[in-house]
Enzyme design. Structure first.
Site, PDB file in Angstrom:
ATOM      1  N   PHE A   1      -2.866   1.088   5.197  1.00 10.60           N
ATOM      2  CA  PHE A   1      -3.591   0.595   6.372  1.00 10.60           C
ATOM      3  C   PHE A   1      -2.937   1.055   7.675  1.00 10.60           C
ATOM      4  O   PHE A   1      -3.596   1.478   8.591  1.00 10.60           O
ATOM      5  CB  PHE A   1      -3.609  -0.944   6.369  1.00 10.60           C
ATOM      6  CG  PHE A   1      -4.685  -1.534   5.500  1.00 10.60           C
ATOM      7  CD1 PHE A   1      -5.632  -0.739   4.874  1.00 10.60           C
ATOM      8  CD2 PHE A   1      -4.768  -2.911   5.326  1.00 10.60           C
ATOM      9  CE1 PHE A   1      -6.633  -1.295   4.086  1.00 10.60           C
ATOM     10  CE2 PHE A   1      -5.760  -3.478   4.545  1.00 10.60           C
ATOM     11  CZ  PHE A   1      -6.689  -2.671   3.921  1.00 10.60           C
TER      12      PHE A   1
ATOM     13  N   THR B   1       5.612  -1.662   2.033  1.00 12.17           N
ATOM     14  CA  THR B   1       4.802  -2.691   2.708  1.00 12.17           C
ATOM     15  C   THR B   1       5.315  -2.899   4.127  1.00 12.17           C
ATOM     16  O   THR B   1       6.532  -2.959   4.350  1.00 12.17           O
ATOM     17  CB  THR B   1       4.777  -4.030   1.933  1.00 12.17           C
ATOM     18  OG1 THR B   1       4.166  -5.025   2.754  1.00 12.17           O
ATOM     19  CG2 THR B   1       6.152  -4.506   1.502  1.00 12.17           C
TER      20      THR B   1
ATOM     21  N   ALA C   1       0.800  -1.219   0.000  1.00 17.78           N
ATOM     22  CA  ALA C   1       0.000   0.000   0.000  1.00 17.78           C
ATOM     23  C   ALA C   1       0.844   1.287   0.000  1.00 17.78           C
ATOM     24  O   ALA C   1       0.419   2.312  -0.541  1.00 17.78           O
ATOM     25  CB  ALA C   1      -0.936  -0.009   1.199  1.00 17.78           C
TER      26      ALA C   1
ATOM     27  N   ILE D   1      -4.611  -3.209  -4.660  1.00 16.47           N
ATOM     28  CA  ILE D   1      -5.815  -3.585  -5.397  1.00 16.47           C
ATOM     29  C   ILE D   1      -6.294  -2.414  -6.246  1.00 16.47           C
ATOM     30  O   ILE D   1      -7.443  -2.364  -6.657  1.00 16.47           O
ATOM     31  CB  ILE D   1      -6.926  -4.022  -4.398  1.00 16.47           C
ATOM     32  CG1 ILE D   1      -7.161  -2.936  -3.324  1.00 16.47           C
ATOM     33  CG2 ILE D   1      -6.543  -5.338  -3.721  1.00 16.47           C
ATOM     34  CD1 ILE D   1      -8.329  -3.250  -2.388  1.00 16.47           C
TER      35      ILE D   1
ATOM     36  N   HIS E   1      -3.642  -9.751  -4.231  1.00 20.50           N
ATOM     37  CA  HIS E   1      -4.926  -9.531  -3.546  1.00 20.50           C
ATOM     38  C   HIS E   1      -6.029  -9.072  -4.494  1.00 20.50           C
ATOM     39  O   HIS E   1      -7.049  -8.555  -4.043  1.00 20.50           O
ATOM     40  CB  HIS E   1      -4.736  -8.533  -2.390  1.00 20.50           C
ATOM     41  CG  HIS E   1      -3.843  -9.053  -1.295  1.00 20.50           C
ATOM     42  ND1 HIS E   1      -3.190  -8.256  -0.392  1.00 20.50           N
ATOM     43  CD2 HIS E   1      -3.501 -10.328  -0.972  1.00 20.50           C
ATOM     44  CE1 HIS E   1      -2.490  -9.008   0.447  1.00 20.50           C
ATOM     45  NE2 HIS E   1      -2.641 -10.265   0.100  1.00 20.50           N
TER      46      HIS E   1
ATOM     47  N   CYS F   1     -23.439 -16.461  -9.578  1.00 17.85           N
ATOM     48  CA  CYS F   1     -23.322 -17.150 -10.876  1.00 17.85           C
ATOM     49  C   CYS F   1     -21.971 -16.900 -11.550  1.00 17.85           C
ATOM     50  O   CYS F   1     -21.674 -17.502 -12.573  1.00 17.85           O
ATOM     51  CB  CYS F   1     -24.464 -16.735 -11.808  1.00 17.85           C
ATOM     52  SG  CYS F   1     -24.289 -15.062 -12.467  1.00 17.85           S
TER      53      CYS F   1
ATOM     54  N   GLN G   1       0.591  -6.236  -3.492  1.00 16.50           N
ATOM     55  CA  GLN G   1      -0.538  -6.525  -2.595  1.00 16.50           C
ATOM     56  C   GLN G   1      -1.647  -5.496  -2.836  1.00 16.50           C
ATOM     57  O   GLN G   1      -2.700  -5.568  -2.221  1.00 16.50           O
ATOM     58  CB  GLN G   1      -0.083  -6.441  -1.141  1.00 16.50           C
ATOM     59  CG  GLN G   1       0.989  -7.453  -0.791  1.00 16.50           C
ATOM     60  CD  GLN G   1       1.680  -7.118   0.523  1.00 16.50           C
ATOM     61  OE1 GLN G   1       1.219  -7.466   1.589  1.00 16.50           O
ATOM     62  NE2 GLN G   1       2.800  -6.432   0.453  1.00 16.50           N
TER      63      GLN G   1
HETATM   64  P1  CNA Z   1       0.331  -1.508   5.216  1.00 15.64           P
HETATM   65  O1  CNA Z   1       0.335  -2.551   6.264  1.00 15.64           O
HETATM   66  O2  CNA Z   1      -0.614  -0.371   5.360  1.00 15.64           O
HETATM   67  O3  CNA Z   1       1.817  -0.925   5.173  1.00 15.64           O
HETATM   68  C1  CNA Z   1       2.178   0.131   4.343  1.00 15.64           C
HETATM   69  C2  CNA Z   1       3.637   0.447   4.618  1.00 15.64           C
HETATM   70  O4  CNA Z   1       4.037   1.404   3.670  1.00 15.64           O
HETATM   71  C3  CNA Z   1       3.897   1.033   5.997  1.00 15.64           C
HETATM   72  O5  CNA Z   1       4.940   0.311   6.609  1.00 15.64           O
HETATM   73  C4  CNA Z   1       4.340   2.479   5.717  1.00 15.64           C
HETATM   74  O6  CNA Z   1       5.367   2.933   6.575  1.00 15.64           O
HETATM   75  C5  CNA Z   1       4.830   2.386   4.302  1.00 15.64           C
HETATM   76  N1  CNA Z   1       4.666   3.610   3.509  1.00 15.64           N
HETATM   77  C6  CNA Z   1       3.598   4.445   3.458  1.00 15.64           C
HETATM   78  N2  CNA Z   1       3.806   5.410   2.551  1.00 15.64           N
HETATM   79  C7  CNA Z   1       5.029   5.184   2.024  1.00 15.64           C
HETATM   80  C8  CNA Z   1       5.819   5.834   1.048  1.00 15.64           C
HETATM   81  N3  CNA Z   1       5.405   6.936   0.421  1.00 15.64           N
HETATM   82  N4  CNA Z   1       7.045   5.325   0.758  1.00 15.64           N
HETATM   83  C9  CNA Z   1       7.510   4.209   1.395  1.00 15.64           C
HETATM   84  N5  CNA Z   1       6.817   3.565   2.344  1.00 15.64           N
HETATM   85  C10 CNA Z   1       5.597   4.034   2.640  1.00 15.64           C
HETATM   86  O7  CNA Z   1       0.127  -2.119   3.781  1.00 15.64           O
HETATM   87  P2  CNA Z   1       0.642  -3.512   3.168  1.00 15.64           P
HETATM   88  O8  CNA Z   1       0.582  -3.367   1.714  1.00 15.64           O
HETATM   89  O9  CNA Z   1       1.887  -3.963   3.805  1.00 15.64           O
HETATM   90  O10 CNA Z   1      -0.508  -4.504   3.657  1.00 15.64           O
HETATM   91  C11 CNA Z   1      -1.132  -5.273   2.802  1.00 15.64           C
HETATM   92  C12 CNA Z   1      -2.610  -4.915   2.641  1.00 15.64           C
HETATM   93  C13 CNA Z   1      -2.906  -3.465   2.444  1.00 15.64           C
HETATM   94  C14 CNA Z   1      -3.042  -5.537   1.365  1.00 15.64           C
HETATM   95  O11 CNA Z   1      -4.041  -6.456   1.635  1.00 15.64           O
HETATM   96  C15 CNA Z   1      -3.582  -4.423   0.464  1.00 15.64           C
HETATM   97  O12 CNA Z   1      -4.638  -4.870  -0.318  1.00 15.64           O
HETATM   98  C16 CNA Z   1      -3.996  -3.383   1.411  1.00 15.64           C
HETATM   99  N6  CNA Z   1      -4.164  -2.002   0.898  1.00 15.64           N
HETATM  100  C17 CNA Z   1      -4.013  -1.695  -0.416  1.00 15.64           C
HETATM  101  C18 CNA Z   1      -4.180  -0.395  -0.867  1.00 15.64           C
HETATM  102  C19 CNA Z   1      -4.012  -0.081  -2.334  1.00 15.64           C
HETATM  103  O13 CNA Z   1      -4.374  -0.903  -3.171  1.00 15.64           O
HETATM  104  N7  CNA Z   1      -3.462   1.074  -2.678  1.00 15.64           N
HETATM  105  C20 CNA Z   1      -4.469   0.618   0.031  1.00 15.64           C
HETATM  106  C21 CNA Z   1      -4.633   0.277   1.406  1.00 15.64           C
HETATM  107  C22 CNA Z   1      -4.456  -1.031   1.821  1.00 15.64           C
END
Ligand code: CNA
Length: 238
Positions: free
Chosen positions: A35, A190, A24, A105, A121, A132, A103
């Site tokens: 998140f 992530t 994300a 969406i 995801h 269906c 990850q």
């Molecule tokens: P997470 O757990 O919210 O972690 C996000 C990480 O990204 C955190 O550790 C932050 O410190 C870091 N972060 C935030 N902004 C930045 C940036 N600009 N540069 C570098 N690092 C940054 O999200 P994960 O992806 O780890 O968790 C997986 C979930 C979140 C999945 O199931 C996704 O579907 C879900 N998700 C997706 C979206 C999307 O599609 N954009 C949005 C929100 C959540």
């Protein structure tokens, strides 16, 4: 340019087998909240925690509340790929990036031009009937009101993996294959907290594992390079 970014740039320059695995945080600079950051969805006030709303059993039980959250928090108008998405797509065109495993969406990697994107995801840009299986335009699901229904009476759902649901076996196997064979693995944006996706990192056997994330992750001590900076800013320098 700072030393750590220069090091990552050198790795990429000398490789044609780079794999990117992200989450994300890759899309926050496009205006989509993640998140777990302080302004992320987990720290906003909802009647139920996002993990609950985004679960299979909640969707079945309470699709109205699910869709209220979905349309308010997951569907965000006017978002565009940021420099991280764009540079990844460019590196693929140059034959350096073999796959983007995400990850997310939101479909932003594809919009930036990446072709080989493995969506662990799923995507809110696809929808189908939970009864269906008929495929529906995502716009109908994302922009109608209430619970969208199919001609057959079934509830239309997003093609995303909700909590309590298994990941697509084929996509998971492909992701493992790319990571096992990667020369350079860049993991970015992530928290590496959501399994089984986070466990993918364990399949990497090389010595060029770069983590680009604003906050620390449980895998920082395993990485060969850790960059705690905004991913868009880092990628615009690569
Ligand atoms: P997470 O757990 O919210 O972690 C996000 C990480 O990204 C955190 O550790 C932050 O410190 C870091 N972060 C935030 N902004 C930045 C940036 N600009 N540069 C570098 N690092 C940054 O999200 P994960 O992806 O780890 O968790 C997986 C979930 C979140 C999945 O199931 C996704 O579907 C879900 N998700 C997706 C979206 C999307 O599609 N954009 C949005 C929100 C959540």
């Amino acid at each position: 340019m700072e030393q750590d970014i220069q090091k990552l740039k050198n790795w990429i320059n000398h490789s044609d087998n780079v794999v990117f695995f992200g989450g994300a945080g890759v899309s926050t600079e496009s205006g989509i909240p993640d998140f777990r950051s302080v302004d992320g969805l987990y720290n906003q006030k909802w009647k139920y925690p996002p993990e609950t709303i985004l679960s299979h059993s909640f969707f079945e039980r309470n699709p109205e509340e699910y869709y209220r959250f979905h349309r308010e928090k997951l569907v965000i108008d006017g978002v565009r790929p940021n420099p991280a998405h764009l540079r990844l797509a460019e590196l693929e065109r140059q034959g350096k990036i073999k796959a983007v495993i995400t990850q997310n969406i939101d479909g932003l990697h594809q919009r930036a031009g990446s072709k080989n994107v493995l969506e662990l995801h799923g995507s809110i840009l696809r929808a189908y009937c939970s009864k269906c299986g008929k495929i529906w335009p995502a716009e109908f699901m994302n922009y109608s009101s209430g619970v969208p229904h199919c001609d057959c009476g079934g509830v239309i759902r997003p093609d995303i993996v909700l909590y309590e649901e298994p990941l697509d076996n084929h996509i998971m196997t492909e992701a493992i294959r790319y990571i096992e064979n990667a020369d350079v693995l860049i993991v970015g944006g992530t928290s590496l907290n959501v399994y089984p996706a986070a466990g993918l990192i364990n399949y990497y056997h090389g010595n060029k594992l770069a983590l680009v994330n604003l906050s620390t992750t449980p895998y920082d001590s395993f990485a060969d390079l850790v960059i705690h900076k905004k991913i868009g800013e880092v990628f615009s320098q690569l």
